[in-house]
Design an enzyme around this catalytic site. Structure first.
Site, PDB file in Angstrom:
ATOM      1  CB  ILE A  12       1.764   9.621 -26.586  1.00  0.00           C
ATOM      2  CG1 ILE A  12       0.958  10.257 -27.724  1.00  0.00           C
ATOM      3  CG2 ILE A  12       3.120  10.306 -26.464  1.00  0.00           C
ATOM      4  CD1 ILE A  12       0.617  11.721 -27.516  1.00  0.00           C
ATOM      5  CG  ASP A  32      -3.717   2.178 -19.710  1.00  0.00           C
ATOM      6  OD1 ASP A  32      -3.067   2.932 -20.457  1.00  0.00           O
ATOM      7  OD2 ASP A  32      -4.949   1.946 -19.877  1.00  0.00           O
ATOM      8  CG  LEU A  34      -5.890  -2.213 -19.979  1.00  0.00           C
ATOM      9  CD1 LEU A  34      -5.859  -3.735 -19.817  1.00  0.00           C
ATOM     10  CD2 LEU A  34      -4.968  -1.788 -21.115  1.00  0.00           C
ATOM     11  CB  THR A  35     -10.443   3.429 -21.661  1.00  0.00           C
ATOM     12  OG1 THR A  35      -9.448   3.930 -22.564  1.00  0.00           O
ATOM     13  CG2 THR A  35     -10.230   4.007 -20.273  1.00  0.00           C
ATOM     14  CB  THR A 124      -2.897  18.884 -25.535  1.00  0.00           C
ATOM     15  OG1 THR A 124      -3.279  19.366 -26.817  1.00  0.00           O
ATOM     16  CG2 THR A 124      -4.031  19.221 -24.572  1.00  0.00           C
ATOM     17  CG  ASP A 125      -1.211  21.964 -29.712  1.00  0.00           C
ATOM     18  OD1 ASP A 125      -2.129  21.167 -29.440  1.00  0.00           O
ATOM     19  OD2 ASP A 125      -0.743  22.094 -30.864  1.00  0.00           O
ATOM     20  CD  GLU A 126      -6.564  19.461 -29.236  1.00  0.00           C
ATOM     21  OE1 GLU A 126      -7.770  19.578 -28.979  1.00  0.00           O
ATOM     22  OE2 GLU A 126      -6.076  18.492 -29.833  1.00  0.00           O
ATOM     23  CE1 TYR A 152      -7.579  15.593 -24.532  1.00  0.00           C
ATOM     24  CE2 TYR A 152      -7.316  17.198 -26.297  1.00  0.00           C
ATOM     25  CZ  TYR A 152      -6.774  16.257 -25.439  1.00  0.00           C
ATOM     26  OH  TYR A 152      -5.419  15.987 -25.482  1.00  0.00           O
ATOM     27  CB  ALA A 154     -12.554  22.765 -21.031  1.00  0.00           C
ATOM     28  CE  LYS A 156      -4.232  16.608 -21.379  1.00  0.00           C
ATOM     29  NZ  LYS A 156      -3.637  15.396 -20.750  1.00  0.00           N
ATOM     30  N   PRO A 207     -13.652  10.794 -44.592  1.00  0.00           N
ATOM     31  CG  PRO A 207     -14.391  10.234 -42.435  1.00  0.00           C
ATOM     32  CD  PRO A 207     -13.540   9.734 -43.566  1.00  0.00           C
ATOM     33  CG  ASN A 251      -7.374  18.655 -40.907  1.00  0.00           C
ATOM     34  OD1 ASN A 251      -6.315  18.545 -40.287  1.00  0.00           O
ATOM     35  ND2 ASN A 251      -8.485  19.107 -40.351  1.00  0.00           N
ATOM     36  NE  ARG A 275     -13.292  17.494 -33.904  1.00  0.00           N
ATOM     37  CZ  ARG A 275     -12.009  17.132 -33.811  1.00  0.00           C
ATOM     38  NH1 ARG A 275     -11.073  18.027 -33.579  1.00  0.00           N
ATOM     39  NH2 ARG A 275     -11.653  15.877 -33.948  1.00  0.00           N
TER      40      ARG A 275
HETATM   41  P1  NAD Z   1      -4.820   7.566 -25.986  1.00  0.00           P
HETATM   42  O1  NAD Z   1      -6.280   7.845 -25.949  1.00  0.00           O
HETATM   43  O2  NAD Z   1      -4.244   6.816 -27.145  1.00  0.00           O
HETATM   44  O3  NAD Z   1      -4.394   6.764 -24.667  1.00  0.00           O
HETATM   45  C1  NAD Z   1      -4.869   7.081 -23.405  1.00  0.00           C
HETATM   46  C2  NAD Z   1      -4.503   5.937 -22.454  1.00  0.00           C
HETATM   47  O4  NAD Z   1      -4.954   6.318 -21.149  1.00  0.00           O
HETATM   48  C3  NAD Z   1      -5.197   4.617 -22.802  1.00  0.00           C
HETATM   49  O5  NAD Z   1      -4.275   3.552 -22.679  1.00  0.00           O
HETATM   50  C4  NAD Z   1      -6.294   4.501 -21.749  1.00  0.00           C
HETATM   51  O6  NAD Z   1      -6.634   3.145 -21.426  1.00  0.00           O
HETATM   52  C5  NAD Z   1      -5.661   5.222 -20.568  1.00  0.00           C
HETATM   53  N1  NAD Z   1      -6.651   5.759 -19.626  1.00  0.00           N
HETATM   54  C6  NAD Z   1      -7.778   6.474 -19.941  1.00  0.00           C
HETATM   55  N2  NAD Z   1      -8.445   6.771 -18.804  1.00  0.00           N
HETATM   56  C7  NAD Z   1      -7.718   6.252 -17.768  1.00  0.00           C
HETATM   57  C8  NAD Z   1      -7.891   6.249 -16.366  1.00  0.00           C
HETATM   58  N3  NAD Z   1      -8.960   6.833 -15.784  1.00  0.00           N
HETATM   59  N4  NAD Z   1      -6.952   5.655 -15.611  1.00  0.00           N
HETATM   60  C9  NAD Z   1      -5.869   5.043 -16.178  1.00  0.00           C
HETATM   61  N5  NAD Z   1      -5.675   5.003 -17.500  1.00  0.00           N
HETATM   62  C10 NAD Z   1      -6.586   5.603 -18.290  1.00  0.00           C
HETATM   63  O7  NAD Z   1      -4.122   8.990 -25.811  1.00  0.00           O
HETATM   64  P2  NAD Z   1      -2.757   9.558 -26.425  1.00  0.00           P
HETATM   65  O8  NAD Z   1      -3.042  10.112 -27.761  1.00  0.00           O
HETATM   66  O9  NAD Z   1      -1.685   8.551 -26.250  1.00  0.00           O
HETATM   67  O10 NAD Z   1      -2.493  10.783 -25.455  1.00  0.00           O
HETATM   68  C11 NAD Z   1      -1.741  10.612 -24.261  1.00  0.00           C
HETATM   69  C12 NAD Z   1      -1.636  11.949 -23.551  1.00  0.00           C
HETATM   70  O11 NAD Z   1      -1.009  12.900 -24.402  1.00  0.00           O
HETATM   71  C13 NAD Z   1      -2.994  12.556 -23.181  1.00  0.00           C
HETATM   72  O12 NAD Z   1      -2.876  13.128 -21.903  1.00  0.00           O
HETATM   73  C14 NAD Z   1      -3.226  13.626 -24.243  1.00  0.00           C
HETATM   74  O13 NAD Z   1      -4.002  14.669 -23.721  1.00  0.00           O
HETATM   75  C15 NAD Z   1      -1.812  14.060 -24.523  1.00  0.00           C
HETATM   76  N6  NAD Z   1      -1.551  14.591 -25.880  1.00  0.00           N
HETATM   77  C16 NAD Z   1      -1.921  13.858 -26.984  1.00  0.00           C
HETATM   78  C17 NAD Z   1      -1.621  14.352 -28.253  1.00  0.00           C
HETATM   79  C18 NAD Z   1      -1.960  13.561 -29.495  1.00  0.00           C
HETATM   80  O14 NAD Z   1      -1.750  14.058 -30.612  1.00  0.00           O
HETATM   81  N7  NAD Z   1      -2.453  12.331 -29.398  1.00  0.00           N
HETATM   82  C19 NAD Z   1      -0.965  15.580 -28.396  1.00  0.00           C
HETATM   83  C20 NAD Z   1      -0.609  16.292 -27.237  1.00  0.00           C
HETATM   84  C21 NAD Z   1      -0.903  15.774 -25.993  1.00  0.00           C
HETATM   85  P1  TYD Z   2      -7.855  14.586 -34.554  1.00  0.00           P
HETATM   86  O1  TYD Z   2      -6.927  13.515 -35.055  1.00  0.00           O
HETATM   87  O2  TYD Z   2      -9.134  14.181 -33.918  1.00  0.00           O
HETATM   88  O3  TYD Z   2      -6.976  15.496 -33.581  1.00  0.00           O
HETATM   89  P2  TYD Z   2      -7.331  16.940 -32.898  1.00  0.00           P
HETATM   90  O4  TYD Z   2      -8.776  17.208 -33.025  1.00  0.00           O
HETATM   91  O5  TYD Z   2      -6.939  16.701 -31.476  1.00  0.00           O
HETATM   92  O6  TYD Z   2      -6.477  17.932 -33.608  1.00  0.00           O
HETATM   93  O7  TYD Z   2      -8.204  15.557 -35.770  1.00  0.00           O
HETATM   94  C1  TYD Z   2      -7.174  16.221 -36.476  1.00  0.00           C
HETATM   95  C2  TYD Z   2      -7.858  17.137 -37.491  1.00  0.00           C
HETATM   96  O8  TYD Z   2      -8.522  16.334 -38.469  1.00  0.00           O
HETATM   97  C3  TYD Z   2      -8.932  18.031 -36.897  1.00  0.00           C
HETATM   98  O9  TYD Z   2      -8.886  19.293 -37.540  1.00  0.00           O
HETATM   99  C4  TYD Z   2     -10.231  17.321 -37.222  1.00  0.00           C
HETATM  100  C5  TYD Z   2      -9.917  16.635 -38.535  1.00  0.00           C
HETATM  101  N1  TYD Z   2     -10.625  15.344 -38.781  1.00  0.00           N
HETATM  102  C6  TYD Z   2     -11.316  15.160 -39.983  1.00  0.00           C
HETATM  103  O10 TYD Z   2     -11.373  16.041 -40.860  1.00  0.00           O
HETATM  104  N2  TYD Z   2     -11.939  13.960 -40.174  1.00  0.00           N
HETATM  105  C7  TYD Z   2     -11.931  12.965 -39.247  1.00  0.00           C
HETATM  106  O11 TYD Z   2     -12.562  11.895 -39.473  1.00  0.00           O
HETATM  107  C8  TYD Z   2     -11.190  13.163 -38.036  1.00  0.00           C
HETATM  108  C9  TYD Z   2     -11.136  12.111 -36.988  1.00  0.00           C
HETATM  109  C10 TYD Z   2     -10.554  14.378 -37.849  1.00  0.00           C
END
Ligand code: NAD
Ligand code: TYD
Length: 338
Positions: A12, A32, A34-35, A124-126, A152, A154, A156, A207, A251, A275
């Site tokens: 994002i 960043d 770069l994990t 996040t909504d989580e 995760y 918790a 956030k 899966p 899903n 899960r």
């Molecule tokens: P992502 O895992 O794709 O990217 C995370 C980035 O953070 C990576 O580039 C990583 O290298 C960097 N990073 C990790 N640890 C770091 C550290 N200690 N210092 C500096 N950089 C670090 O994650 P994403 O899906 O892009 O999510 C971004 C944000 O949005 C997160 O805070 C997540 O909680 C939030 N979010 C994600 C979703 C989703 O659906 N993906 C939804 C709602 C909120």
């Molecule tokens: P995910 O993309 O990990 O997002 P989040 O857990 O943050 O919602 O998973 C989305 C949904 O898909 C979640 O209900 C778990 C399910 N899922 C599978 O069924 N199979 C998979 O291999 C993965 C990664 C997720």
């Protein structure tokens, strides 16, 4: 203005960097670590723009963060940096506490020490936990109690509480957004949608956890970026904004849609062990951001998912490199004999 975007080499954050460069003339500095989830190739185009700068660093490294703030003197910080995958948090919670909680606190301390016009926490909504499957009338609002299920979520939620504490105690001008599940370009292959696209392309089993009946509320990533952009420029300090577009799907529905777009057989679907602590349903009520800031999502799921599949077909080099590396070990650990 100068905007520090942490986690900009991730899914994002990377999309947000492009959104800002396209829509505003501000300087963007990406911090960043770069994990495994960070990828400089995501930022290759941005690196050609003189308004963009990349700095490798850890948000939990106080010295490095202070140095950057001293040099850049940012007006705005948008914190995307996080460990973001629920399944990994179940395997290794501690890393999530370090980055998501300590990292956020270091950024807040830097804002306190050097001053800031706005600190925005991407949450996040989580943090609201989940909703039951048999109550489609219920939605998360900004006043829903925090009630987390995974390490995760918790971590956030803890970060959100810290942001609110710093706002009240030290008057840090902060905002928080809580968004539903995103999908779109540059999504790391471990997450549901890219994982299923890539497996289907390889005719590998898909899966699906449990019975595939868990519901997620999907939002196209660009709509999330547009919402954050509005909040940092026009949102009210101290407020939380929920972001979601009423795009609920099980899903199994998502996986079947992907198979249909790719013209692959549903026989590829394999139901696997669920899960641990699996949240049942997420669903956002976006009334507040819609009324206060006029935000509405632009991309409908049916169109967004087609665009996303097309992106993965057109950008094979981006993900093939990822899945041929360390990701192989991750996949084997999580899915072999599941
Ligand atoms: P992502 O895992 O794709 O990217 C995370 C980035 O953070 C990576 O580039 C990583 O290298 C960097 N990073 C990790 N640890 C770091 C550290 N200690 N210092 C500096 N950089 C670090 O994650 P994403 O899906 O892009 O999510 C971004 C944000 O949005 C997160 O805070 C997540 O909680 C939030 N979010 C994600 C979703 C989703 O659906 N993906 C939804 C709602 C909120
Ligand atoms: P995910 O993309 O990990 O997002 P989040 O857990 O943050 O919602 O998973 C989305 C949904 O898909 C979640 O209900 C778990 C399910 N899922 C599978 O069924 N199979 C998979 O291999 C993965 C990664 C997720």
């Amino acid at each position: 203005m100068k905007i520090i975007v942490t986690g900009g080499a991730g899914f994002i954050g990377g999309n947000f960097v492009y959104y800002e460069l396209k829509n505003h003339a501000d300087e963007i500095i990406c911090l960043d670590k770069l994990t495994y989830a960070g990828n400089l190739e995501t930022l290759a185009e941005a690196q050609k723009n003189s308004k963009f700068k990349f700095v490798r660093g850890d948000i939990a490294d106080r010295e490095a963060v202070y140095k950057l703030f001293e040099e850049v003197k940012p007006d705005i910080v948008v914190n995307f940096a996080a460990e973001s995958h629920v399944d990994r948090s179940i395997e290794e919670p501690e890393l999530f506490l370090r980055t998501n909680i300590i990292g956020t606190s270091v950024l807040l301390d830097a804002c306190k020490k050097f001053g800031i016009k706005r600190f925005h926490q991407v949450s996040t909504d989580e943090v609201y936990g989940d909703l039951p499957l048999d109550r489609p009338d219920l939605f998360f609002t900004e006043t829903t109690n925090l009630h987390t299920s995974s390490p995760y979520s918790a971590s956030k939620a803890a970060a959100d509480l810290l942001v609110q504490a710093y706002q009240r105690t030290y008057q840090i001008p902060a905002t928080i957004s809580r968004c539903s599940n995103n999908y779109g370009p540059y999504h790391f292959p471990e997450k549901l949608i890219p994982l299923m696209i890539i497996n289907a392309l390889h005719e590998k089993k898909l899966p699906v956890y449990g019975k595939g009946i868990n519901v997620r509320d999907w939002l196209y990533v660009e709509d999330h970026c547009a919402a954050i952009d509005l909040i940092i420029r026009r949102g009210t300090v101290g407020e939380v904004y929920n972001i979601g577009g009423h795009n609920e799907r099980t899903n199994l529905e998502v996986v079947k849609t992907i198979l249909k777009i790719l013209g692959k057989s549903e026989d590829l679907i394999e139901f696997v062990t669920d899960r641990k602590g699996h949240d049942q349903r997420y669903a956002i009520d976006p009334t507040k951001i819609s009324n206060e800031l006029g935000w509405t999502p632009q991309t409908k799921f049916d169109n967004g998912i087609k665009k996303t599949v097309a992106w993965y077909l057109d950008n094979r080099a981006w993900w093939e490199k990822i899945i041929s590396g360390e990701y192989k070990n991750y996949y084997a650990k999580m899915y072999d004999n599941r």
